[in-house]
Design an enzyme around this catalytic site. Structure first.
Site, mmCIF file in Angstrom:
data_model
loop_
_atom_site.group_PDB
_atom_site.id
_atom_site.type_symbol
_atom_site.label_atom_id
_atom_site.label_comp_id
_atom_site.label_asym_id
_atom_site.label_seq_id
_atom_site.Cartn_x
_atom_site.Cartn_y
_atom_site.Cartn_z
ATOM 1 N N GLU A 100 -3.245 -3.201 9.376
ATOM 2 C CA GLU A 100 -2.434 -3.685 8.266
ATOM 3 C C GLU A 100 -1.568 -4.812 8.823
ATOM 4 O OE1 GLU A 100 0.178 -0.821 6.395
ATOM 5 O OE2 GLU A 100 0.832 -2.307 4.922
ATOM 6 N N LYS A 155 4.406 0.192 14.516
ATOM 7 C CA LYS A 155 4.813 -1.148 14.108
ATOM 8 C C LYS A 155 6.146 -1.101 13.373
ATOM 9 C CE LYS A 155 0.361 -2.325 12.773
ATOM 10 N NZ LYS A 155 0.017 -2.155 11.409
ATOM 11 N N ARG A 164 -4.968 9.332 18.970
ATOM 12 C CA ARG A 164 -4.282 8.066 19.172
ATOM 13 C C ARG A 164 -3.687 8.032 20.571
ATOM 14 N NH1 ARG A 164 -1.741 6.919 14.681
ATOM 15 N NH2 ARG A 164 -0.293 5.414 15.496
HETATM 16 P P1 ATP Z 1 1.436 1.749 13.249
HETATM 17 O O1 ATP Z 1 2.009 3.058 12.814
HETATM 18 O O2 ATP Z 1 1.809 1.352 14.614
HETATM 19 O O3 ATP Z 1 1.630 0.671 12.235
HETATM 20 P P2 ATP Z 1 -1.093 2.134 12.146
HETATM 21 O O4 ATP Z 1 -2.098 3.184 12.478
HETATM 22 O O5 ATP Z 1 -0.381 2.224 10.861
HETATM 23 O O6 ATP Z 1 -0.122 2.033 13.347
HETATM 24 P P3 ATP Z 1 -2.836 0.014 11.504
HETATM 25 O O7 ATP Z 1 -2.539 -1.425 11.483
HETATM 26 O O8 ATP Z 1 -3.100 0.685 10.216
HETATM 27 O O9 ATP Z 1 -1.666 0.693 12.278
HETATM 28 O O10 ATP Z 1 -3.971 0.370 12.529
HETATM 29 C C1 ATP Z 1 -5.152 -0.330 12.772
HETATM 30 C C2 ATP Z 1 -6.028 0.569 13.585
HETATM 31 O O11 ATP Z 1 -5.433 0.861 14.849
HETATM 32 C C3 ATP Z 1 -6.252 1.898 12.887
HETATM 33 O O12 ATP Z 1 -7.633 2.180 12.889
HETATM 34 C C4 ATP Z 1 -5.461 2.880 13.718
HETATM 35 O O13 ATP Z 1 -6.060 4.137 13.723
HETATM 36 C C5 ATP Z 1 -5.466 2.242 15.096
HETATM 37 N N1 ATP Z 1 -4.291 2.644 15.860
HETATM 38 C C6 ATP Z 1 -3.003 2.457 15.543
HETATM 39 N N2 ATP Z 1 -2.191 3.012 16.471
HETATM 40 C C7 ATP Z 1 -3.004 3.569 17.407
HETATM 41 C C8 ATP Z 1 -2.782 4.296 18.631
HETATM 42 N N3 ATP Z 1 -1.541 4.568 19.068
HETATM 43 N N4 ATP Z 1 -3.854 4.711 19.324
HETATM 44 C C9 ATP Z 1 -5.093 4.427 18.908
HETATM 45 N N5 ATP Z 1 -5.377 3.758 17.776
HETATM 46 C C10 ATP Z 1 -4.352 3.320 17.026
HETATM 47 MG MG MG Z 2 0.645 1.561 9.415
#
Ligand code: ATP
Ligand code: MG
Length: 569
Positions: A50, A285, A275
């Site tokens: 995102e 983020k 994760r």
């Molecule tokens: P954040 O909470 O940091 O915003 P998110 O999962 O909401 O993380 P996205 O931008 O939706 O962030 O994630 C893009 C991809 O990265 C998704 O497929 C998510 O599963 C993966 N991802 C995010 N954080 C991790 C992590 N700590 N370890 C492994 N994969 C991750």
């Molecule tokens: Mg997110």
């Protein structure tokens, strides 16, 4: 883990594979089985961030997994911006994410925006309405939450649940046309308010948001919810293996429901993995954005941030990050990885590549009283003792040099082998010097040492007359190049067990130390991202943001030693 038959099937594809890439994991095994059984012709994965912030090291794990998996089986990986929430998303983040994925070493086989599918998603939602599988609900977000039930109690059906198809189509159309304010109505899937899986209790699939979207502008004022949008995005793009983190496991039944009931011709499958969590590291983020907004750091690329751009600015290489991601592997149980493992990989990557030079971070002037005034000699210094191919350089030595303040103690404890009055040490690449006199200022602080040197003891001369226990580094004062050094500690430290302070209360006040010192003259023309090992101090990167002509800034990437050992190595 290839059994013989499967190896035969994929023989052609496995040629030229980087052996380090091919460690087995459960998702790879699924892919192998899908290909062998003919369920999948070409592997298509996606990395779907995102655009609501910069990527962090956790994303790197997902990027490496998706791209390397598809690469290994000659498939494709899409970079898809999951931009279905206009309020939090921004074009700045889109550009930063593209830059970071490329820098990590990956080329996407297609760049997509979920927002390009809004029309199709809208049509699929109408299909659900026509099938009696979605309805417009007038309840507020609070009411919907309160009637969702709990793990032990079923939810309560909405009084609007049994609206007619015609009424629902009409209301949804009017939602789209902007007739209602934010929150006045939502579209919900009509599944089962008593399902043991709370995600199946009529989840909201569309909401009203009057906001300008970074891609579609003001075209839409209804936006699909993530859980509805994501499976459709995967299906539209022909994704075969949709890999996400474990929190989405309970969403899988709804993911499959959406694909089935919207009658998508392509059926993607969702797989979940653990994760990445790192010690002393906040990885969300949303939280990282708070640090940026609160000005607790110097932007998203502050070297203390666990963002890809922060790690890059600090001096990490894509090779080290990829090797780290391979080592941590892909599993289905959550764990916390020691941040020292990441540090291990940057040391490994830089150890044979970097020039090993001398830098004095906290200078103390030393005058060598028996060295001829006005004389400079150029001493031979190996560039990297572990990599002779890197050759050698010449460094100047004359009457005045700088040493590290820590390398002198007026009243040393026993076992201190560096300089103290009357003691002799070796200057790296040069001579033995002996401390004869300590010069202090009015405040009683040591400001200069007066030493003598022994010309017989020149490094490389084969001198065996006597031994000294300490070797210290130095920089010739007349030729020294001034530089700033930035040393880092974790930005946020893990509390002790039971510590319930928020992450903002756990900010480490010592996360950044700036020092003014000197480097060897050969580093005068160093440019951003040049990396060096400074003898005894560790690996440093020329900072790309604050370095100006004649004003060098070095970020410490990592110190030299740690007690960390890779498991089973
Ligand atoms: P954040 O909470 O940091 O915003 P998110 O999962 O909401 O993380 P996205 O931008 O939706 O962030 O994630 C893009 C991809 O990265 C998704 O497929 C998510 O599963 C993966 N991802 C995010 N954080 C991790 C992590 N700590 N370890 C492994 N994969 C991750
Ligand atoms: Mg997110």
């Amino acid at each position: 883990m290839y059994d013989e038959g499967i190896t035969r099937v994929f023989k052609g594809r496995l040629v030229g594979l980087d052996s380090k890439m091919s460690s087995s994991n459960f998702i790879k095994n699924i892919v192998i089985e899908d290909l062998a059984a003919g369920r999948v012709k070409e592997v298509v994965t996606r990395f779907p961030p995102e655009p609501n912030g910069y990527l962090h090291i956790g994303h790197a794990k997902s990027i490496c997994l998706n791209f390397e998996l598809a690469d290994e089986f000659k498939g494709r990986t899409h970079l898809r911006f999951d931009d279905t929430n206009p309020v939090k998303e921004d074009a700045e983040y889109v550009e930063a994410i593209k830059r970071d994925v490329q820098w990590l070493g990956f080329d996407w086989d297609g760049l997509f925006f979920a927002s390009d599918y809004f029309k199709e998603m809208y049509e699929r939602a109408k299909l659900l309405i026509r099938k009696g599988l979605a309805y417009v609900d007038d309840q507020s977000a609070d009411q919907i939450r309160e009637t969702r039930g709990t793990l032990t109690q079923p939810g309560i059906e909405s009084p609007y649940r049994n609206r007619s198809v015609e009424e629902n189509l009409d209301l949804f159309e009017r939602m789209k046309n902007g007739e209602f304010p934010d929150g006045a109505k939502v579209l919900r899937a009509k599944i089962d308010m008593a399902s043991p899986n709370i995600n199946m209790r009529d989840p909201v699939i569309y909401r009203i948001v009057h906001a300008t979207h970074h891609n579609t502008g003001d075209k839409w004022c209804i936006y699909p919810m993530y859980a509805f949008a994501h499976p459709l995005e995967d299906a539209i793009e022909g994704v075969t293996h949709s890999i996400c983190t474990l929190e989405f496991e309970d969403q899988r039944p709804f993911y499959d429901w959406v694909i089935r009931e919207t009658e998508m011709p392509h059926v993607p499958r969702q797989y979940e993995f653990a994760r990445l969590n790192l010690t002393n590291t906040v990885m969300s983020k949303r939280k990282l954005k708070m640090l940026v907004d609160e000005k607790a750091v110097d932007g998203w690329d502050d070297p203390r941030m666990p963002t890809i751009s922060g790690l890059r600015r600090k001096g990490y290489t894509p090779e080290a990050i990829r090797a780290f991601c391979r080592e941590i592997g892909v599993a289905r149980s959550n764990s916390v990885v020691d941040e020292q493992m990441l540090e291990h990989f940057i040391r490994e990557d830089l150890k044979l590549k970097c020039l090993r030079t001398m830098a004095v971070l906290r200078p103390l002037k030393v005058v060598i009283t028996n060295y001829p005034e006005g004389q400079t000699e150029w001493l031979e210094a190996e560039n990297n003792t572990e990599n002779p191919e890197m050759g050698s350089r010449r460094i100047p030595f004359s009457r005045e040099i700088y040493i590290e303040q820590d390398d002198f103690m007026e009243n040393p404890p026993s076992k201190y082998f560096r300089l103290f009055p009357g003691n002799e040490v070796r200057l790296k690449h040069a001579y033995f010097i002996k401390c004869e006199e300590v010069v202090k200022n009015e405040a009683g602080e040591v400001v200069e040492l007066r030493c003598t040197y022994d010309p017989e003891t020149k490094s490389g001369s084969g001198f065996t007359g006597r031994k000294v226990k300490g070797t210290i580094h130095w920089v010739d004062a007349a030729h020294a190049v001034p530089a700033e050094f930035r040393l880092y500690e974790p930005l946020i430290t893990d509390g002790e067990e039971g510590d319930d302070r928020s992450f903002l209360e756990r900010l480490n006040p010592n996360s950044l130390t700036k020092l003014q010192g000197f480097v060897e003259p050969g580093l005068k023309d160093a440019v951003p991202h040049d990396k060096f090992q400074f003898f005894r101090h560790g690996y440093f990167n020329v900072d790309p943001k604050d370095t100006k002509p004649g004003q060098l800034v070095f970020n410490r990437i990592v110190s030299l030693k740690s007690s960390f050992q890779l498991p089973n190595k």
